[in-house]
Motif scaffolding. Sequence first.
Motif, PDB file in Angstrom:
ATOM      1  N   ASP A 256       0.804  -1.162   0.095  1.00  0.00           N
ATOM      2  CA  ASP A 256       0.050  -0.049   0.213  1.00  0.00           C
ATOM      3  C   ASP A 256       0.908   1.048   0.012  1.00  0.00           C
ATOM      4  OD1 ASP A 256      -2.676   0.174  -0.455  1.00  0.00           O
ATOM      5  OD2 ASP A 256      -3.290   0.487   1.378  1.00  0.00           O
ATOM      6  N   SER A 258       3.359   4.216  -1.723  1.00  0.00           N
ATOM      7  CA  SER A 258       3.374   4.867  -3.025  1.00  0.00           C
ATOM      8  C   SER A 258       4.540   5.474  -3.352  1.00  0.00           C
ATOM      9  CB  SER A 258       2.132   5.621  -3.361  1.00  0.00           C
ATOM     10  OG  SER A 258       1.609   6.356  -2.008  1.00  0.00           O
ATOM     11  N   ASP A 378       4.286   6.211   3.154  1.00  0.00           N
ATOM     12  CA  ASP A 378       3.226   5.393   3.556  1.00  0.00           C
ATOM     13  C   ASP A 378       3.621   4.028   3.612  1.00  0.00           C
ATOM     14  OD1 ASP A 378       0.812   5.092   4.936  1.00  0.00           O
ATOM     15  OD2 ASP A 378      -0.598   5.431   3.073  1.00  0.00           O
TER      16      ASP A 378
HETATM   17 CA    CA Z   1      -1.066   6.316   1.074  1.00  0.00          CA
END
Ligand code: CA
Length: 434
Positions: A256, A258, A378
């Motif tokens: 997840d 990026s 993230d």
């Molecule tokens: Ca994110």
Amino acid sequence: VPLVGNLIGEDHVNYVLMYNMLTGIRIGVSRCQAKIKRPLTDDDFTARHKFSFDIVGNELTPSAKYDFKFKDYAPWVFRSLREEYFHLDPADYLLSLTSKYILSELGSPGKSGSFFYFSRDYRFIIKTIRHSEHKFLLRVLKQYYNHVKENPHTLLSRFYGLHRVKLPRGRKIHFVIMNNLFPPHKDIHETYDLKGSTVGREYPEELKKHKNNPVLKDMNWINKGLKLEFGPEKRALLTEQLRRDKEMLKAIDVMDYSLLVGIHNMRRGNRDNVRKNTLKVFDPDIPHTHRRRPTLSGGSVNHQHKAKGGTFSPEAIAVRRAMRESDPKRLGKGTIRLPEEDTGERQHFIFYQDEGGLRATDETNENMGTIYYLGVIDILTPYGVVKKLEHFWKGLSADRHKISPVPPPEYAERFFTFMKAIIRGGDGGELFKP
Ligand code: CA
Ligand code: ATP
Ligand code: CA
């Protein structure tokens, strides 16, 4: 992302939280930095230092406006990361965050509910994180540390500190401090958050009109036929670093994440947003007894020119000078000007060395008129129950390999292949066109 979020004044709902976070950082971090540096031990990775603040104060902690508890996690590890690998000047770091109690709040740009705060000079971001993310970062801290040590030019988020504030009624807020990928002195004309997933990864065209510089996604990039313009040299460096970083992310079993891409068009320059480069300063009006400033010796004095060895680093001085040189009358009372050029730690890093970013080049490695600001963000989401369920549900109505939640090894390879495909001349093959 707007260049500057909403400043938090005393009447803001999150003022107390901000005050507590900054007070905790000011006291906790300077306490650790006051000690003589020593090599890390295994215990440093699980260490935590606790501070208890109240309005009276005691030997260890000065009086504060509110009662709260503060925990500093693995302080020696983060100190080592900051000073040895991320090239931050210790005094400078604390000053940026806490010399005035000013943060601007971006609110919660993602779906996760995390809040983002910028330091007043826009160099640092405080992100509140979930308890699970917090536990996860502690669990992989050694691997993260070793990765950074072996990869000084890593594109992964630079974590400078991990902390917790506990409010009197027991609410616990975990947060990290990290680098702002975007520079204070340059407008970002377009922003992309790229995962290599194509399902649901499009910022709607019709909404773009209503929002200034929205964060665009994979499908917006693909539909525009964009490429990261890098000549052979930068292309090779970037690809190799991305390869190593995705191996690390695979090893710690996350997904997840990026690639955040900010694009500055040099021809457009900063014209569009001249006014936005100015932060309004909220003077926190801290009562006199709270006006103590951190020093490296741990005491509290009026710090202006005292730091390690008696002076600040050249970068720190430059930043401070740039901030002082603002003309308060011309800009209106209570405003400061952000530094005009990059003077800080970024010059140590290949991918952040051209005005804080990486300048586009052509096939002969000649400079072009774009600067990219790149980083992998993230990175603290393991493939847990929630993501597995999401994989299941999203997979019912779409291609199971193109949805965002897929197992970490698949995610990493898809991510890397996508990134190679969007680098001009990269070998990631053709991009999927719907
Ligand atoms: Ca994110
Ligand atoms: P979600 O889990 O829903 O994706 P999140 O709350 O975990 O959201 P992030 O994905 O970390 O949030 O970040 C959301 C947005 O905030 C990014 O798309 C980017 O625009 C901005 N952002 C995050 N980290 C940085 C950074 N280090 N520098 C600059 N901008 C950032
Ligand atoms: Ca997230």
